[in-house]
Write an enzyme that holds these catalytic residues in place. Structure first.
Site, PDB file in Angstrom:
ATOM      1  N   ALA A 163       0.861  -1.184   0.000  1.00 54.94           N
ATOM      2  CA  ALA A 163       0.000   0.000   0.000  1.00 54.94           C
ATOM      3  C   ALA A 163       0.894   1.228   0.000  1.00 54.94           C
ATOM      4  O   ALA A 163       2.035   1.181   0.481  1.00 54.94           O
ATOM      5  CB  ALA A 163      -0.884  -0.020   1.234  1.00 54.94           C
ATOM      6  N   GLY A 211       0.628  -5.087   1.034  1.00 57.33           N
ATOM      7  CA  GLY A 211      -0.618  -5.167   0.262  1.00 57.33           C
ATOM      8  C   GLY A 211      -0.423  -5.823  -1.100  1.00 57.33           C
ATOM      9  O   GLY A 211      -1.368  -6.376  -1.664  1.00 57.33           O
ATOM     10  N   GLU A 239      -0.712  -9.381  -0.426  1.00 60.19           N
ATOM     11  CA  GLU A 239      -2.130  -9.645  -0.106  1.00 60.19           C
ATOM     12  C   GLU A 239      -2.995  -9.613  -1.368  1.00 60.19           C
ATOM     13  O   GLU A 239      -3.930 -10.418  -1.524  1.00 60.19           O
ATOM     14  CB  GLU A 239      -2.623  -8.625   0.928  1.00 60.19           C
ATOM     15  N   GLU A 280       4.991  -5.046   6.981  1.00 60.88           N
ATOM     16  CA  GLU A 280       4.256  -3.970   7.663  1.00 60.88           C
ATOM     17  C   GLU A 280       4.768  -3.689   9.061  1.00 60.88           C
ATOM     18  O   GLU A 280       4.768  -2.540   9.521  1.00 60.88           O
ATOM     19  CB  GLU A 280       2.754  -4.320   7.742  1.00 60.88           C
TER      20      GLU A 280
HETATM   21  C1  LIG Z   1      -5.146  -5.660  -1.802  1.00 63.32           C
HETATM   22  C2  LIG Z   1      -5.473  -4.810  -0.654  1.00 63.32           C
HETATM   23  C3  LIG Z   1      -4.306  -4.106  -0.094  1.00 63.32           C
HETATM   24  C4  LIG Z   1      -4.555  -3.686   1.283  1.00 63.32           C
HETATM   25  C5  LIG Z   1      -3.367  -3.133   1.971  1.00 63.32           C
HETATM   26  C6  LIG Z   1      -3.463  -3.343   3.426  1.00 63.32           C
HETATM   27  C7  LIG Z   1      -2.380  -2.652   4.231  1.00 63.32           C
HETATM   28  C8  LIG Z   1      -1.069  -2.733   3.620  1.00 63.32           C
HETATM   29  C9  LIG Z   1      -0.063  -2.076   4.081  1.00 63.32           C
HETATM   30  C10 LIG Z   1       1.194  -2.041   3.340  1.00 63.32           C
HETATM   31  O1  LIG Z   1       1.339  -2.626   2.309  1.00 63.32           O
HETATM   32  S1  LIG Z   1       2.443  -1.103   4.010  1.00 63.32           S
HETATM   33  C11 LIG Z   1       3.705  -1.161   2.787  1.00 63.32           C
HETATM   34  C12 LIG Z   1       4.460  -2.436   2.780  1.00 63.32           C
HETATM   35  N1  LIG Z   1       5.568  -2.341   1.857  1.00 63.32           N
HETATM   36  C13 LIG Z   1       6.766  -1.900   2.198  1.00 63.32           C
HETATM   37  O2  LIG Z   1       7.047  -1.592   3.337  1.00 63.32           O
HETATM   38  C14 LIG Z   1       7.792  -1.816   1.096  1.00 63.32           C
HETATM   39  C15 LIG Z   1       8.250  -0.386   0.918  1.00 63.32           C
HETATM   40  N2  LIG Z   1       9.241  -0.277  -0.125  1.00 63.32           N
HETATM   41  C16 LIG Z   1      10.507  -0.658   0.040  1.00 63.32           C
HETATM   42  O3  LIG Z   1      10.910  -1.139   1.069  1.00 63.32           O
HETATM   43  C17 LIG Z   1      11.434  -0.439  -1.110  1.00 63.32           C
HETATM   44  O4  LIG Z   1      10.867   0.511  -1.963  1.00 63.32           O
HETATM   45  C18 LIG Z   1      11.709  -1.733  -1.923  1.00 63.32           C
HETATM   46  C19 LIG Z   1      10.437  -2.418  -2.364  1.00 63.32           C
HETATM   47  C20 LIG Z   1      12.557  -2.689  -1.065  1.00 63.32           C
HETATM   48  C21 LIG Z   1      12.529  -1.361  -3.190  1.00 63.32           C
HETATM   49  O5  LIG Z   1      13.656  -0.626  -2.828  1.00 63.32           O
HETATM   50  P1  LIG Z   1      14.466   0.153  -3.969  1.00 63.32           P
HETATM   51  O6  LIG Z   1      15.632   0.780  -3.294  1.00 63.32           O
HETATM   52  O7  LIG Z   1      14.714  -0.744  -5.111  1.00 63.32           O
HETATM   53  O8  LIG Z   1      13.450   1.263  -4.498  1.00 63.32           O
HETATM   54  P2  LIG Z   1      12.991   2.592  -3.764  1.00 63.32           P
HETATM   55  O9  LIG Z   1      13.893   3.711  -4.159  1.00 63.32           O
HETATM   56  O10 LIG Z   1      12.816   2.371  -2.316  1.00 63.32           O
HETATM   57  O11 LIG Z   1      11.533   2.810  -4.386  1.00 63.32           O
HETATM   58  C22 LIG Z   1      11.310   3.443  -5.625  1.00 63.32           C
HETATM   59  C23 LIG Z   1      10.205   4.455  -5.439  1.00 63.32           C
HETATM   60  O12 LIG Z   1       9.027   3.758  -5.074  1.00 63.32           O
HETATM   61  C24 LIG Z   1       8.522   4.315  -3.857  1.00 63.32           C
HETATM   62  N3  LIG Z   1       7.849   3.255  -3.090  1.00 63.32           N
HETATM   63  C25 LIG Z   1       8.228   1.988  -2.937  1.00 63.32           C
HETATM   64  N4  LIG Z   1       7.368   1.331  -2.171  1.00 63.32           N
HETATM   65  C26 LIG Z   1       6.426   2.224  -1.813  1.00 63.32           C
HETATM   66  C27 LIG Z   1       5.266   2.135  -1.007  1.00 63.32           C
HETATM   67  N5  LIG Z   1       4.863   0.992  -0.454  1.00 63.32           N
HETATM   68  N6  LIG Z   1       4.543   3.252  -0.838  1.00 63.32           N
HETATM   69  C28 LIG Z   1       4.888   4.416  -1.416  1.00 63.32           C
HETATM   70  N7  LIG Z   1       5.980   4.537  -2.214  1.00 63.32           N
HETATM   71  C29 LIG Z   1       6.730   3.455  -2.387  1.00 63.32           C
HETATM   72  C30 LIG Z   1       9.734   4.834  -3.153  1.00 63.32           C
HETATM   73  O13 LIG Z   1       9.372   5.765  -2.169  1.00 63.32           O
HETATM   74  C31 LIG Z   1      10.514   5.422  -4.282  1.00 63.32           C
HETATM   75  O14 LIG Z   1       9.916   6.648  -4.639  1.00 63.32           O
HETATM   76  P3  LIG Z   1      10.792   7.999  -4.656  1.00 63.32           P
HETATM   77  O15 LIG Z   1      11.341   8.157  -3.299  1.00 63.32           O
HETATM   78  O16 LIG Z   1      11.849   7.730  -5.689  1.00 63.32           O
HETATM   79  O17 LIG Z   1       9.813   9.055  -5.055  1.00 63.32           O
END
Ligand SMILES: CCCCCCC/C=C/C(=O)SCCNC(=O)CCNC(=O)[C@H](O)C(C)(C)COP(=O)(O)OP(=O)(O)OC[C@H]1O[C@@H](n2cnc3c(N)ncnc32)[C@H](O)[C@@H]1OP(=O)(O)O
Length: 294
Positions: free
Chosen positions: A101, A144, A147, A167
């Protein structure tokens, strides 16, 4: 007979604004239907009898935001309603199915807002889609994203795919099946380890061994293979396909004895279909069955 077995798709009030936004939207018939209003977060096309949806938010690794779900819900519903479509594939990019998410969109939310708006309630409508849905997963399927894949009926993965529930590292817990569907897919110990550490992820091969993923391919093949399987399913008897999906999903909800009764009733009902006569008749006559979905 079959009409009686059909359950209406739930219509959530929160999708009403969406319905207005998409009032000019007609179901995709061919690759990117020309009448489709511009989708911001998705690409859609049809391949034969398969509807293919690609999550397309490349700069954010397909982070799942509200706008994306508004579009996804509408596109899925249109594919579900379209009799020329028999199965659906959802995929992302080679780098990410979805990295979870959208953390930036979520970070300032508070409890009252979440509760009042039933946050995430509209993000799980995929589970109400009656046609089979295959997830073709490459790259990150985190939080997410994992999920979302688990809400699909079958998961195919590219060999670089990574499944995880990070998460806890954000001070939250999985909110759409990570503590429930994951347990059923990989068992308690592995699900606990993944959700409690947030750092233990599954590779595609590990996910396949655990039963979360059904097949692993090279990244460039996974979508084509998912579409191939979806096309195969789409050409089988659609009422029976939906009965099988219903029956298997019931196995997650009800006790075994009730599930077996449910299955037996559907089995009986299958004999009211023309497709049963066609399928068995074709076998006896040593020819290929031509199902008419009746
Ligand atoms: C189907 C129903 C869904 C219901 C959802 C229910 C609740 C769910 C909650 C969640 O999912 S919380 C989020 C869980 N995910 C994470 O914690 C992963 C977060 N991302 C990372 O750890 C890293 O991005 C990565 C996947 C390990 C990749 O790392 P890498 O160094 O290769 O790339 P980045 O420079 O970090 O990312 C590029 C760019 O993308 C943005 N981004 C990545 N993931 C997210 C995210 N989850 N939300 C918002 N933005 C994300 C990241 O910030 C980068 O953007 P910029 O900084 O370049 O603008």
């Amino acid at each position: 007979m079959f009409a009686a077995l059909r359950q209406p798709l739930a219509r959530a009030s929160a999708v009403k604004p969406l319905a207005r936004a998409f009032s000019a939207y007609t179901p995709a018939q061919n690759a990117v239907a020309p009448t489709t209003p511009k989708l911001e977060f998705l690409l859609t096309e049809t391949r034969g009898r398969v509807g293919l949806v690609t999550l397309h938010r490349p700069k954010a690794l397909n982070a799942l935001c509200n706008g994306l779900f508004i579009e996804l819900n509408q596109v899925l519903k249109d594919f579900d309603d379209n009799q020329d479509i028999g199965a659906i594939v959802i995929t992302g990019s080679e780098r990410a199915f979805a990295a979870g998410a959208d953390i930036k969109e979520m970070k300032d939310r508070n409890f009252i807002e979440n509760y009042r708006e039933n946050f995430l309630g509209d993000w799980t409508k995929l589970t109400q889609i009656r046609k089979p849905v295959i997830a073709a997963v490459n790259g990150f399927a985190l939080g997410g994203g994992c999920e979302l894949a688990m809400m699909c009926d079958i998961i195919y993965a590219g060999d670089k795919a990574v499944f995880g529930q990070p998460e806890i590292k954000l001070g939250i817990l999985p909110g759409a099946g990570g503590t429930q569907r994951l347990v059923k897919a990989v068992g308690k110990s592995k699900a606990m380890e993944m959700c409690l550490t947030g750092s233990v992820n599954l590779t595609a091969e590990e996910a396949a061994r655990a039963g979360l993923v059904s097949k692993v391919f090279s990244p460039d093949q996974v979508v084509d293979e998912a579409v191939k399987t979806a096309e195969q399913i789409a050409n089988l008897s659609q009422p029976i396909v939906q009965m099988i999906k219903d029956a298997i999903n019931q196995s997650f909800e009800i006790p075994l004895s009730s599930g077996l009764t449910f299955e037996r009733r559907l089995f009986h009902a299958a004999f009211a279909s023309k497709d049963q006569k066609e399928g068995m008749g074709a076998f006896a006559e040593k020819r290929k069955a031509n199902f008419t979905h009746n």
